[in-house]
Write an enzyme that holds these catalytic residues in place. Sequence first.
Site, PDB file in Angstrom:
ATOM      1  N   GLU A 182       1.047  -1.213  -0.268  1.00 59.18           N
ATOM      2  CA  GLU A 182       0.292  -0.280  -0.028  1.00 59.18           C
ATOM      3  C   GLU A 182       1.064   1.402   0.562  1.00 59.18           C
ATOM      4  O   GLU A 182       1.714   1.507   0.347  1.00 59.18           O
ATOM      5  CB  GLU A 182      -0.882  -0.044   1.521  1.00 59.18           C
ATOM      6  CG  GLU A 182      -1.699  -0.968   1.039  1.00 59.18           C
ATOM      7  CD  GLU A 182      -2.890  -0.757   0.354  1.00 59.18           C
ATOM      8  OE1 GLU A 182      -2.862   0.718  -0.063  1.00 59.18           O
ATOM      9  OE2 GLU A 182      -3.961  -1.207   0.334  1.00 59.18           O
ATOM     10  N   HIS A 242      -3.337  -3.065  -8.490  1.00 59.89           N
ATOM     11  CA  HIS A 242      -4.546  -3.430  -7.869  1.00 59.89           C
ATOM     12  C   HIS A 242      -5.697  -3.448  -8.598  1.00 59.89           C
ATOM     13  O   HIS A 242      -6.699  -3.938  -9.312  1.00 59.89           O
ATOM     14  CB  HIS A 242      -5.098  -2.481  -6.678  1.00 59.89           C
ATOM     15  CG  HIS A 242      -6.398  -3.458  -5.483  1.00 59.89           C
ATOM     16  ND1 HIS A 242      -6.646  -3.071  -4.367  1.00 59.89           N
ATOM     17  CD2 HIS A 242      -6.985  -4.276  -5.966  1.00 59.89           C
ATOM     18  CE1 HIS A 242      -7.610  -3.491  -4.327  1.00 59.89           C
ATOM     19  NE2 HIS A 242      -7.889  -4.850  -4.804  1.00 59.89           N
TER      20      HIS A 242
END
Length: 208
Positions: free
Chosen positions: A137, A179
């Site tokens: 992330e 993602h």
Amino acid sequence: MGSRGRRAFLIGGLGVVAAGAVAGRDSIARGWWLLPGVRKPRQEGALDHAGASWSAASPANWRLADRPDDYRVDRIVIHVTQGDFASSVEAFQNPWHKASAHYIVRQDGHVEQMVRELDVAFHAGNRSMNERSIGIEHEGFVTRPQDFTDALYAASARLAADICRRYGIPADRKHLLGHSEVPGADHTDPGQHWDWDRYLRLVGELLR
């Protein structure tokens, strides 16, 4: 990671379930050897990337595994938090969130590890991809290119190069993906402002 609104809702329940999260983590730590196929010992606070710090995600947000012995690790999935660093850490520590990633990279270059690489983090929204990948992330919002700082790119590239080196992952767009590129994903991260050419160049330079 999910939408900003969903994260805010889930974080609101953190205080109610904190005690249960701690109890669950302790019971898993004590009983890892009872689970079939999981053999590698775990030490609380142990790190896979030397430049990281440790904050444990709730055990509800990841699954014990024995990677790469039980699942081959051959992908890195790039995410954007859609929130700040502190709220992202809190979300992964919240057992109601049902998602986590192995690492969060802050805009100043700090790296936080929250799930061990040998375990399966729930980050990609796809079981097969979760089992074969490391999730990273990045603090920021997909609509704000200024969030992707030089320090963030440099720290993430060092992390990705370290992962690629240890698992023999090629540093290309087939093996480092966003993602949004995961089959079945309904997310947009890292978005159009993520500079893939720059990122792959930085990773590649560190692997030479």
